[in-house]
Design a protein around this motif. Structure first.
Motif, mmCIF file in Angstrom:
data_model
loop_
_atom_site.group_PDB
_atom_site.id
_atom_site.type_symbol
_atom_site.label_atom_id
_atom_site.label_comp_id
_atom_site.label_asym_id
_atom_site.label_seq_id
_atom_site.Cartn_x
_atom_site.Cartn_y
_atom_site.Cartn_z
ATOM 1 N N VAL A 1 15.013 3.531 7.472
ATOM 2 C CA VAL A 1 14.745 4.381 8.625
ATOM 3 C C VAL A 1 14.215 3.553 9.796
ATOM 4 O O VAL A 1 14.626 3.746 10.953
ATOM 5 C CB VAL A 1 13.765 5.508 8.256
ATOM 6 C CG1 VAL A 1 13.343 6.284 9.498
ATOM 7 C CG2 VAL A 1 14.396 6.454 7.248
ATOM 8 N N GLN A 2 13.302 2.635 9.524
ATOM 9 C CA GLN A 2 12.769 1.813 10.609
ATOM 10 C C GLN A 2 13.861 0.977 11.269
ATOM 11 O O GLN A 2 13.950 0.911 12.507
ATOM 12 C CB GLN A 2 11.662 0.902 10.075
ATOM 13 C CG GLN A 2 10.357 1.616 9.783
ATOM 14 C CD GLN A 2 9.242 0.655 9.398
ATOM 15 O OE1 GLN A 2 9.441 -0.566 9.372
ATOM 16 N NE2 GLN A 2 8.081 1.187 9.094
ATOM 17 N N GLY B 1 0.814 -1.211 0.000
ATOM 18 C CA GLY B 1 0.000 0.000 0.000
ATOM 19 C C GLY B 1 0.845 1.257 0.000
ATOM 20 O O GLY B 1 0.521 2.243 -0.677
ATOM 21 N N LEU B 2 1.937 1.233 0.754
ATOM 22 C CA LEU B 2 2.855 2.374 0.768
ATOM 23 C C LEU B 2 3.426 2.626 -0.619
ATOM 24 O O LEU B 2 3.451 3.771 -1.102
ATOM 25 C CB LEU B 2 3.986 2.117 1.770
ATOM 26 C CG LEU B 2 5.141 3.129 1.751
ATOM 27 C CD1 LEU B 2 4.666 4.483 2.264
ATOM 28 C CD2 LEU B 2 6.315 2.613 2.576
ATOM 29 N N ALA B 3 3.888 1.559 -1.275
ATOM 30 C CA ALA B 3 4.486 1.700 -2.602
ATOM 31 C C ALA B 3 3.464 2.204 -3.615
ATOM 32 O O ALA B 3 3.750 3.109 -4.411
ATOM 33 C CB ALA B 3 5.075 0.361 -3.050
ATOM 34 N N ASP B 4 2.260 1.633 -3.591
ATOM 35 C CA ASP B 4 1.232 2.049 -4.537
ATOM 36 C C ASP B 4 0.805 3.493 -4.303
ATOM 37 O O ASP B 4 0.576 4.247 -5.255
ATOM 38 C CB ASP B 4 0.024 1.120 -4.437
ATOM 39 C CG ASP B 4 0.298 -0.258 -5.001
ATOM 40 O OD1 ASP B 4 1.263 -0.389 -5.784
ATOM 41 O OD2 ASP B 4 -0.442 -1.200 -4.671
ATOM 42 N N THR B 5 0.687 3.877 -3.040
ATOM 43 C CA THR B 5 0.305 5.255 -2.730
ATOM 44 C C THR B 5 1.379 6.232 -3.176
ATOM 45 O O THR B 5 1.079 7.300 -3.721
ATOM 46 C CB THR B 5 0.048 5.412 -1.221
ATOM 47 O OG1 THR B 5 -1.012 4.513 -0.828
ATOM 48 C CG2 THR B 5 -0.369 6.838 -0.880
ATOM 49 N N ALA B 6 2.636 5.863 -2.972
ATOM 50 C CA ALA B 6 3.731 6.731 -3.424
ATOM 51 C C ALA B 6 3.712 6.894 -4.935
ATOM 52 O O ALA B 6 3.922 7.998 -5.456
ATOM 53 C CB ALA B 6 5.068 6.155 -2.962
ATOM 54 N N LEU C 1 9.797 2.417 -0.323
ATOM 55 C CA LEU C 1 10.051 1.191 0.431
ATOM 56 C C LEU C 1 11.461 1.168 1.001
ATOM 57 O O LEU C 1 11.667 0.802 2.174
ATOM 58 C CB LEU C 1 9.833 -0.025 -0.471
ATOM 59 C CG LEU C 1 8.387 -0.345 -0.859
ATOM 60 C CD1 LEU C 1 8.354 -1.516 -1.828
ATOM 61 C CD2 LEU C 1 7.552 -0.647 0.370
ATOM 62 N N LEU C 2 12.446 1.538 0.189
ATOM 63 C CA LEU C 2 13.831 1.546 0.666
ATOM 64 C C LEU C 2 14.011 2.511 1.838
ATOM 65 O O LEU C 2 14.640 2.173 2.848
ATOM 66 C CB LEU C 2 14.772 1.916 -0.481
ATOM 67 C CG LEU C 2 14.977 0.857 -1.564
ATOM 68 C CD1 LEU C 2 15.828 1.421 -2.699
ATOM 69 C CD2 LEU C 2 15.633 -0.389 -0.975
ATOM 70 N N ILE C 3 13.467 3.704 1.693
ATOM 71 C CA ILE C 3 13.623 4.702 2.745
ATOM 72 C C ILE C 3 12.962 4.240 4.035
ATOM 73 O O ILE C 3 13.546 4.339 5.128
ATOM 74 C CB ILE C 3 13.044 6.060 2.293
ATOM 75 C CG1 ILE C 3 13.908 6.649 1.182
ATOM 76 C CG2 ILE C 3 12.953 7.030 3.460
ATOM 77 C CD1 ILE C 3 13.354 7.911 0.579
ATOM 78 N N PHE D 1 8.757 5.682 -7.626
ATOM 79 C CA PHE D 1 8.389 6.305 -6.358
ATOM 80 C C PHE D 1 8.121 5.261 -5.286
ATOM 81 O O PHE D 1 8.491 5.432 -4.122
ATOM 82 C CB PHE D 1 7.155 7.194 -6.548
ATOM 83 C CG PHE D 1 7.402 8.434 -7.355
ATOM 84 C CD1 PHE D 1 8.065 9.527 -6.807
ATOM 85 C CD2 PHE D 1 6.981 8.509 -8.664
ATOM 86 C CE1 PHE D 1 8.299 10.665 -7.549
ATOM 87 C CE2 PHE D 1 7.206 9.647 -9.428
ATOM 88 C CZ PHE D 1 7.864 10.731 -8.870
ATOM 89 N N GLY D 2 7.473 4.172 -5.692
ATOM 90 C CA GLY D 2 7.193 3.110 -4.743
ATOM 91 C C GLY D 2 8.453 2.430 -4.237
ATOM 92 O O GLY D 2 8.595 2.161 -3.042
#
Length: 273
Positions: A139-140, A99-104, A133-135, A128-129
């Protein structure tokens, strides 16, 4: 990735939903843990999204166990953090990350809402996705490694808090007044189902519980953990507002993005100081 929050199983409608129905909805929708969804309707979604932080509690505890064990067995904070971050991804089949990748990709497309939503439905991931994801992964893991360096107990608590905050962001994104971008999918099923009062009460309860859980580490730690919840929710709310303006509402992909942003911001806040 072909799996998506926008492809839920059907279920018959009904007027009222019990708390167990809501729990099954929440665990069956947000995790791969065995929970047979008995109902797929607005009342069940209301109960399920209101108790989404309970899903985060279970996911967080399951993520904290292997990371803490590795640290106690002599592993380094970086290894413990990497394993801890990997567990929620496995427990959700990577749907939040998808979802994060698709939203980006949708936000970065600079196309009209209809075209952006179509891009988000595609199975491939754009630049962008991938970057997002990499960032988020880096970061996490980096933030959680800093926390694990202070001891396994603090790292475990951070993992739990991040997972709970991630699902709390979903609860708030399901509050009244937040529209769905599509007439189908998880976004349409849960958009606007949680009353404002219930969403506020759940957020207050989670924040208070986070502070109490960290209180044995001292008052500054308690305040920091409460601030981490607030920071995670603020970051998620900013993204939510952007998505509503950009897409006309929320989708299942947006919910996944909100959870990852909230968890990442909470972990960064806990790594400071």
């Amino acid at each position: 990735m072909t799996d998506s929050f926008d492809d839920p199983p059907p279920a018959p409608p009904s007027e009222r939903a019990s708390f167990p129905d809501g729990l099954r909805f929440a665990f069956g929708t947000l995790t791969v843990l065995p929970a047979r969804i008995t109902r797929w309707d607005r009342p069940a979604a209301r109960s399920g999204m209101a108790c989404a932080p309970l899903v985060g509690l279970v996911v967080g505890l399951l993520a904290a166990v292997p990371g803490s064990l590795l640290l106690l067995l002599g592993g380094g904070p970086l290894l413990a953090a990497a394993v801890t971050v990997a567990v929620p991804a496995a427990l959700t089949r990577g749907l939040h990350l998808d979802g994060l990748a698709d939203t980006a990709d949708g936000l970065g497309s600079a196309k009209p809402a209809e075209d952006a939503l179509r891009i988000m439905k595609q199975s491939d991931i754009g630049p962008f996705g991938v970057i997002s994801l990499l960032i988020v992964f880096l970061v996490q893991v980096a933030a959680l490694a800093d926390v694990y360096a202070d001891g396994w107990a603090r790292g475990a608590l951070a993992a739990v808090l991040a997972a709970v905050t991630a699902r709390l962001a979903m609860t708030l994104a399901s509050r009244e007044g937040v529209p769905a971008a599509r007439p189908e999918g998880l976004g349409a099923a849960v958009a606007g189902v949680v009353p404002h009062g219930a969403a506020t009460a759940v957020a207050a309860a989670v924040t208070a519980a986070a502070a109490l859980a960290a209180l044995p580490q001292g008052l500054p730690a308690a305040l920091q953990h409460a601030a981490a919840v607030g920071a995670g929710l603020l970051a998620a709310d900013l993204l939510l507002r952007r998505c509503v303006r950009r897409f006309g509402g929320v989708t299942g992909d947006v919910f996944g993005a909100l959870s990852e942003v909230a968890a990442t911001t909470a972990l960064v806040t806990l790594s400071l100081g």
